[in-house]
Scaffold this motif. Structure first.
Motif, PDB file in Angstrom:
ATOM      1  N   LYS A 175      45.357  40.431  44.421  1.00 14.56           N
ATOM      2  CA  LYS A 175      44.445  40.224  45.555  1.00 14.56           C
ATOM      3  C   LYS A 175      44.206  38.734  45.723  1.00 14.56           C
ATOM      4  CE  LYS A 175      41.873  44.516  45.966  1.00 14.56           C
ATOM      5  NZ  LYS A 175      40.565  45.192  45.842  1.00 14.56           N
ATOM      6  N   ASP A 232      39.857  40.364  35.221  1.00 15.51           N
ATOM      7  CA  ASP A 232      39.966  41.089  36.492  1.00 15.51           C
ATOM      8  C   ASP A 232      40.729  40.332  37.578  1.00 15.51           C
ATOM      9  OD1 ASP A 232      38.979  43.563  37.981  1.00 15.51           O
ATOM     10  OD2 ASP A 232      38.248  41.976  39.287  1.00 15.51           O
ATOM     11  N   ARG A 284      42.646  52.473  43.032  1.00 15.38           N
ATOM     12  CA  ARG A 284      42.236  51.088  42.796  1.00 15.38           C
ATOM     13  C   ARG A 284      40.806  50.821  43.283  1.00 15.38           C
ATOM     14  NH1 ARG A 284      45.721  45.509  43.570  1.00 15.38           N
ATOM     15  NH2 ARG A 284      44.041  44.108  42.962  1.00 15.38           N
ATOM     16  N   LEU A 316      37.758  50.049  41.122  1.00 16.07           N
ATOM     17  CA  LEU A 316      37.455  48.702  40.616  1.00 16.07           C
ATOM     18  C   LEU A 316      36.347  48.041  41.423  1.00 16.07           C
ATOM     19  CD1 LEU A 316      41.085  47.352  40.011  1.00 16.07           C
ATOM     20  CD2 LEU A 316      39.555  48.408  38.361  1.00 16.07           C
ATOM     21  N   ASN A 317      36.000  48.653  42.556  1.00 17.55           N
ATOM     22  CA  ASN A 317      34.936  48.101  43.387  1.00 17.55           C
ATOM     23  C   ASN A 317      33.557  48.612  42.974  1.00 17.55           C
ATOM     24  OD1 ASN A 317      36.719  46.643  44.986  1.00 17.55           O
ATOM     25  ND2 ASN A 317      37.126  48.414  46.292  1.00 17.55           N
ATOM     26  N   LYS A 367      43.313  47.471  33.929  1.00 16.73           N
ATOM     27  CA  LYS A 367      43.653  47.073  35.304  1.00 16.73           C
ATOM     28  C   LYS A 367      45.130  47.365  35.597  1.00 16.73           C
ATOM     29  CE  LYS A 367      42.779  44.130  39.057  1.00 16.73           C
ATOM     30  NZ  LYS A 367      41.965  43.080  39.626  1.00 16.73           N
TER      31      LYS A 367
HETATM   32  N1  GLY Z   1      38.906  43.098  41.747  1.00 10.11           N
HETATM   33  C1  GLY Z   1      39.207  44.367  42.237  1.00 10.11           C
HETATM   34  C2  GLY Z   1      40.667  44.608  42.440  1.00 10.11           C
HETATM   35  O1  GLY Z   1      41.467  43.815  42.004  1.00 10.11           O
HETATM   36  O2  GLY Z   1      41.029  45.570  43.051  1.00 10.11           O
END
Ligand code: GLY
Length: 362
Positions: A145, A139, A244, A247-248, A230
């Motif tokens: 990020k 991840d 996105r 993913l939270n 991802k």
């Molecule tokens: N870990 C969540 C993201 O990369 O959006």
């Protein structure tokens, strides 16, 4: 030595290279990713550096690269501006230019900070991510990020800064402690729940769950599936304004638990607890059927994670109010009511409180 590449399409395109023994080729891979770099700062931490720093350093040196290093005290407590200032100082003193680069060698904390130092030094230089933890491989290292924590909350300061390459050596997973390996499974299970029913079926049907860490073939398969997931999300929403956000899942409450523990509880452990709280809440409020609830809770627990926490709904909502995922007075909550399908549900704080109160089981 076999390797597999997943191409990530974002504002900057790059490969995630996955395979066993890749650290011994780190020099040529970094050279491929940042061909003009003559100076590299390797950022690592006190648990990882003794295992891998020399290998990566000597490999880069073989390519004629001048190597600098910054090793910080392992742990989320180091994820602050002082550590970033130390990285900037090394690069400034060494005369880094815009074509030089940073290599992040470690887990999620290392990758986030090295990425942030690279995003901000000279208004942005290249970074190559070499994630060594399961959590970072599946991840954190992919998607750009970067950032640091504030006492008020996790990842409160940061930037989007895509890497030039991600090098994932699955041999590194062999040296992870049981706890570090298990927390990574929190993020793996998240992918199964939010978007990957096939991954759920594989994880659920896998016979030797306690022995997963000793099964390189299976680990490579799982890591590859998560990175593919991802990459699929990133290509449609690099900047986290739309899909996105799925993913939270588990992170909204999970981050509050993590912060309230003074960052002593591992991120993946808190994500698992956050998912468990949402699963209970969805059952209690009639959003989810009990079969799905039990399947999801069973999977979390089967891989050695806890699906509950004693945080109260009131404390969770108070903590969420300080979260960067809040837009104005609206919280984008991620809900999964069918395995493999996540939805983004905008809610007011009172609605989140109602949901969590419905799910309170103790
Ligand atoms: N870990 C969540 C993201 O990369 O959006």
């Amino acid at each position: 030595m076999s390797e597999l590449r997943i191409h990530v399409k974002a504002s900057k395109e790059y490969d995630v290279v996955i395979g066993q023994g890749l650290l011994s080729r780190a020099g040529s891979l970094v050279k491929e990713a940042v061909p003009k770099a003559t100076k590299i700062l390797i950022v690592s931490e006190t648990n990882v550096a003794p295992l891998y720093l020399d290998t990566v350093k000597s490999n880069l040196a073989k390519e004629g690269i001048e190597v600098f290093e910054l090793v910080f005290e392992a742990g989320e407590q180091s994820k602050n501006i002082n550590t970033i200032t130390a990285m900037w100082a090394v690069m400034a003193k060494a005369g880094f230019t815009r074509t030089d680069a940073v290599v992040a060698l470690g887990g999620g904390v290392t990758g986030d900070m090295a990425g942030f130092a690279a995003a901000t030094f000279l208004r942005g230089i290249g970074v190559v991510q070499i994630p060594t933890s399961l959590l970072a491989q599946v991840d954190a290292s992919v998607g750009g990020k970067t950032g640091i924590d504030l006492p008020e909350g996790k990842n409160q300061v940061g930037a989007f800064h895509q890497p030039s390459m991600v090098i994932e050596d699955t041999d590194c997973l062999k040296t992870l402690s049981f706890d570090k390996f298990t927390e990574g499974l929190g993020e793996v299970i998240k992918y199964a729940f939010i978007m990957d029913r096939e991954l759920y079926d594989i994880l659920e049907g896998y016979e030797n769950k306690e022995g997963l860490r000793n099964d390189p073939g299976m680990l490579t398969k799982i890591v590859t599936m998560c990175v593919n997931d991802k990459a699929d999300v990133i290509k449609g929403d690099e900047f986290d304004t739309g899909r996105r956000q799925i993913l939270n899942y588990g992170h909204t409450v999970g981050h509050v638990i993590e912060r309230d523990s003074g960052f002593t509880k591992d991120h993946g452990v808190c994500v698992a607890k956050g998912m468990g709280i949402m699963i209970d809440a969805c059952l209690a409020t009639g959003r989810m059927d009990s079969d799905t609830h039990d399947k999801m809770m069973d999977l979390i627990r089967a891989y050695g994670l806890l699906a509950e926490d004693d945080i109260t709904p009131e404390a969770a909502v108070a903590g969420i109010m300080n979260d960067k995922k809040k837009r104005g007075n609206t919280i984008s909550l991620i809900l999964v009511n069918r395995i493999g399908e996540a939805e983004i549900v905008p809610m007011s704080p009172d609605e989140v409180l109602d949901l969590l109160r419905g799910g309170k089981t103790n």
